[in-house]
Design an enzyme around this catalytic site. Structure first.
Site, short mmCIF file in Angstrom:
data_model
loop_
_atom_site.label_atom_id
_atom_site.label_comp_id
_atom_site.label_asym_id
_atom_site.label_seq_id
_atom_site.Cartn_x
_atom_site.Cartn_y
_atom_site.Cartn_z
N HIS A 17 50.44 54.65 50.56
CA HIS A 17 51.37 53.52 50.46
C HIS A 17 52.62 53.83 51.28
O HIS A 17 53.15 54.93 51.20
CB HIS A 17 51.74 53.30 48.99
N GLY A 48 43.32 49.29 60.54
CA GLY A 48 42.49 50.48 60.34
C GLY A 48 42.94 51.71 61.10
O GLY A 48 42.13 52.60 61.39
N MET A 88 43.78 45.58 50.82
CA MET A 88 44.79 44.72 50.19
C MET A 88 44.31 44.06 48.89
O MET A 88 44.68 42.93 48.58
CB MET A 88 45.24 43.63 51.19
N ARG A 89 43.49 44.76 48.14
CA ARG A 89 43.03 44.23 46.86
C ARG A 89 43.18 45.30 45.78
O ARG A 89 42.96 46.47 46.07
CB ARG A 89 41.54 43.85 46.93
N LYS A 102 36.07 39.31 41.03
CA LYS A 102 36.18 40.69 41.51
C LYS A 102 34.96 41.52 41.11
O LYS A 102 34.44 42.30 41.90
CB LYS A 102 37.46 41.32 40.91
N ASN A 147 44.72 54.12 59.94
CA ASN A 147 44.50 55.30 59.08
C ASN A 147 43.02 55.65 59.00
O ASN A 147 42.67 56.84 58.93
CB ASN A 147 45.08 55.04 57.68
C1 GRF Z 1 49.44 51.58 55.96
O1 GRF Z 1 50.81 51.54 56.25
C2 GRF Z 1 49.21 52.00 54.54
O2 GRF Z 1 50.21 52.82 54.01
C3 GRF Z 1 49.20 50.69 53.80
O3 GRF Z 1 48.61 49.78 54.67
C4 GRF Z 1 48.82 50.19 56.01
C5 GRF Z 1 47.48 50.19 56.70
O4 GRF Z 1 47.60 50.38 58.09
N1 GRF Z 1 48.52 50.83 52.53
P1 GRF Z 1 46.28 50.62 58.95
O5 GRF Z 1 45.35 49.43 58.69
O6 GRF Z 1 45.67 51.91 58.51
O7 GRF Z 1 46.73 50.65 60.36
#
Ligand code: GRF
Length: 194
Positions: free
Chosen positions: A109, A12, A90-91, A65, A14
């Site tokens: 991504h 998390g 991741m889904r 889902k 981001n």
């Molecule tokens: C990031 O590198 C993002 O691009 C990818 O998953 C990762 C998540 O990292 N989709 P975080 O959980 O935000 O640290």
């Protein structure tokens, strides 16, 4: 002011960068909810520490889902969420959320799409021995990392790059780029909806 929900599955960082950007006044949005499919993920701890509401679930406890997405949708409706921000979720997003949030779901991504979609994008880039990779922010459609691209930024790959060093570089870029792009998308949608 737009209401956003962040979806995550892991660390998390981001999600944290988005919260920090809101606090810094760089991102004009309300983070109403964290949705997380791994109740033990650190993203959930971040939500608790920051006083952000969260909905944590285990996919295997639902028949399919559609089952868990209907429950997510009920929470998004309850919190009057306007935009879904995927940040390491991741889904694949299914028809239930895609139709309810048509054109209002974005993802980040860790590669220059369409190169290296799906899991382990950074490992794929290292295995391919490319000299440049990067980060892509895109709208989400029914495919895996296939929706229209909004923004990209490059990251150079050194001779001795490892997955750890590349991940650090990519994260640094992501934590700046994602809040800025979210701000751009939200503010242009506000203009267009007037
Ligand atoms: C990031 O590198 C993002 O691009 C990818 O998953 C990762 C998540 O990292 N989709 P975080 O959980 O935000 O640290």
């Amino acid at each position: 002011m737009r209401n956003i929900a962040v979806f995550a599955s892991g660390n998390g960082s981001n999600f944290q960068a988005i919260l920090d950007a809101v606090k810094a006044g760089v991102l004009d949005a309300n983070v109403k909810l964290l949705v997380c499919d791994q109740p033990d993920a650190f993203a959930v701890e971040r939500a608790k520490a920051e006083g952000v509401n969260f909905f944590a679930f285990r996919g295997k406890e639902y028949p399919n889902k559609q089952g868990y997405e209907q429950e997510i949708l009920a929470r998004l409706t309850e919190f009057e969420v306007d935009w879904i921000i995927l940040a390491g979720y991741m889904r694949l997003i299914g028809p239930t959320l895609l139709s309810a949030f048509d054109g209002r779901i974005i993802n980040i991504h860790p590669s220059l799409l369409p190169a290296f979609p799906g899991k382990d994008a950074m490992g794929q880039a290292l295995a391919a021995k490319v000299k440049v990779s990067g980060v892509t922010v895109h709208f989400v459609d029914e495919g895996m990392d296939t929706g229209p691209i909004i923004a990209q930024e490059t990251v150079e790959i050194a001779e001795d790059e490892t997955i750890e060093t590349l991940q650090n570089k990519i994260h640094q870029v992501e934590h700046q780029l994602y809040p800025a792009v979210i701000q751009m998308v939200l503010s242009s949608s506000r203009r267009n909806s007037k």
